[in-house]
Write a protein that holds these residues in place. Sequence first.
Motif, mmCIF file in Angstrom:
data_model
loop_
_atom_site.group_PDB
_atom_site.id
_atom_site.type_symbol
_atom_site.label_atom_id
_atom_site.label_comp_id
_atom_site.label_asym_id
_atom_site.label_seq_id
_atom_site.Cartn_x
_atom_site.Cartn_y
_atom_site.Cartn_z
ATOM 1 N N LEU A 18 56.696 55.485 -4.632
ATOM 2 C CA LEU A 18 57.950 54.792 -4.345
ATOM 3 C C LEU A 18 59.163 55.716 -4.341
ATOM 4 C CD1 LEU A 18 57.508 51.467 -6.363
ATOM 5 C CD2 LEU A 18 57.108 51.871 -3.938
ATOM 6 N N ASN A 20 62.283 57.537 -2.861
ATOM 7 C CA ASN A 20 63.258 57.084 -1.864
ATOM 8 C C ASN A 20 63.380 55.566 -1.781
ATOM 9 O OD1 ASN A 20 63.789 59.803 -1.047
ATOM 10 N ND2 ASN A 20 61.921 59.747 0.196
ATOM 11 N N LYS A 21 62.811 54.848 -2.730
ATOM 12 C CA LYS A 21 62.949 53.393 -2.774
ATOM 13 C C LYS A 21 64.018 53.014 -3.787
ATOM 14 C CE LYS A 21 59.622 53.057 0.171
ATOM 15 N NZ LYS A 21 59.976 52.853 1.595
ATOM 16 N N ALA A 23 65.517 49.944 -6.263
ATOM 17 C CA ALA A 23 65.130 48.712 -6.939
ATOM 18 C C ALA A 23 66.242 48.257 -7.866
ATOM 19 C CB ALA A 23 63.842 48.911 -7.731
ATOM 20 N N THR A 45 61.140 55.684 -8.209
ATOM 21 C CA THR A 45 62.161 54.777 -7.699
ATOM 22 C C THR A 45 63.529 55.034 -8.317
ATOM 23 O OG1 THR A 45 60.389 53.124 -7.708
ATOM 24 C CG2 THR A 45 62.606 52.322 -7.266
ATOM 25 N N LYS A 105 70.596 49.749 1.576
ATOM 26 C CA LYS A 105 69.342 49.010 1.596
ATOM 27 C C LYS A 105 68.914 48.681 0.176
ATOM 28 C CE LYS A 105 65.947 52.662 0.948
ATOM 29 N NZ LYS A 105 64.560 53.044 1.264
ATOM 30 N N ASP A 107 64.930 47.775 -1.693
ATOM 31 C CA ASP A 107 63.495 47.612 -1.459
ATOM 32 C C ASP A 107 62.858 46.582 -2.401
ATOM 33 O OD1 ASP A 107 62.955 49.900 0.537
ATOM 34 O OD2 ASP A 107 64.062 50.890 -1.070
ATOM 35 N N ASN A 156 66.604 46.163 6.027
ATOM 36 C CA ASN A 156 65.690 47.276 5.780
ATOM 37 C C ASN A 156 64.355 47.097 6.483
ATOM 38 O OD1 ASN A 156 65.066 49.746 4.430
ATOM 39 N ND2 ASN A 156 63.964 48.618 2.848
ATOM 40 N N GLY A 159 60.685 44.316 2.091
ATOM 41 C CA GLY A 159 61.210 44.120 0.752
ATOM 42 C C GLY A 159 60.267 43.298 -0.104
ATOM 43 N N TYR A 247 53.966 46.403 -3.970
ATOM 44 C CA TYR A 247 54.889 46.785 -2.898
ATOM 45 C C TYR A 247 54.169 47.612 -1.840
ATOM 46 C CZ TYR A 247 58.861 48.646 -0.374
ATOM 47 O OH TYR A 247 59.743 48.985 0.634
ATOM 48 N N ASN A 248 53.251 48.463 -2.269
ATOM 49 C CA ASN A 248 52.597 49.389 -1.347
ATOM 50 C C ASN A 248 51.338 48.851 -0.679
ATOM 51 O OD1 ASN A 248 54.151 51.830 -1.229
ATOM 52 N ND2 ASN A 248 53.663 52.147 -3.373
#
Length: 298
Positions: A18, A20-21, A23, A45, A105, A107, A156, A159, A247-248
């Motif tokens: 994660l 560059n995400k 939260a 994150t 953005k 995520d 984005n 999400g 999430y992934n």
Amino acid sequence: MKEGIDVAQQITEITRTLSNKIAVVTGASRGAGKGIAIALGQAGTTVYVTGRSAANTDSPYGGSVGETAELVTKSGGEGIPTIVDHADDAAVADLFERIKQEHGKLDILVNNASKVAGPATGGFWEKSLEIADLITVGLRSHYVASYYAAPLMIANGKGLIVNTGHYGAVSYFQNPAYGAQKAGGDKMAADMAKELRPYNVAAVSIWMGGLDTERTRAYFATLPADKIPKQKLESPEFTGRVIAALYNTDRRMNLSGQALIGAELGAILGVTDIDGSIPMSNRFTMGGPHELHRSLID
């Protein structure tokens, strides 16, 4: 994530997932929110850590948004401490406007903020009416945070909104306000998922088991040794590890709208607790999530 890998390997894989995400974890000064934020930090994150505690003396259980944010950074992410009273809609709006200006953005949103008050025993009519605030900071606040988060996720193109849930949604636990809050969080996630599906944004409720938190340890310390539950507690980080994996996974949108038992979802996604153990579902002792009507999944 694959089943059967050792804990060190799993942590290494999580750390790559994660980066560059962005939260937000609400109510993260301590307890479940703190653990979730740290686990998301472990995944690389940037986490906005929200709560009302500016100092660890603000609660008898310790903890602050600053302390949690520091642990997020130490774990491999970037923790951003943000004092937010989730009963204040304007403060929540300001939080998400800040995220829009700083990152453009969002995520992941984890709705965990709640207001707990009063003793766990006795009839609801015997307790302080302040306990009903759990429906404001714990249900309404989930809605408000999601309201401001959704446009950032839609822009984005992906999400995940998570409401932290519990078996109290279907079985008796603590008090009627608690049950209403958890049941409401489940239905809220289901209805939000219906409206967000065209935008590739998922919404779920994740039921946590008994957690090894500051509050739990303090409560157990008041009990005789023979009254302390024997079942192993989940670490607060476990739910965060499950959220990172959800999430992934390519199952994210298929699972959207559901109330999911964290222990069962972890088993499906190959996620273990921080000590390598596999948490146990309480489905057969405390109940399981309701089946969704077809209008919510079509």
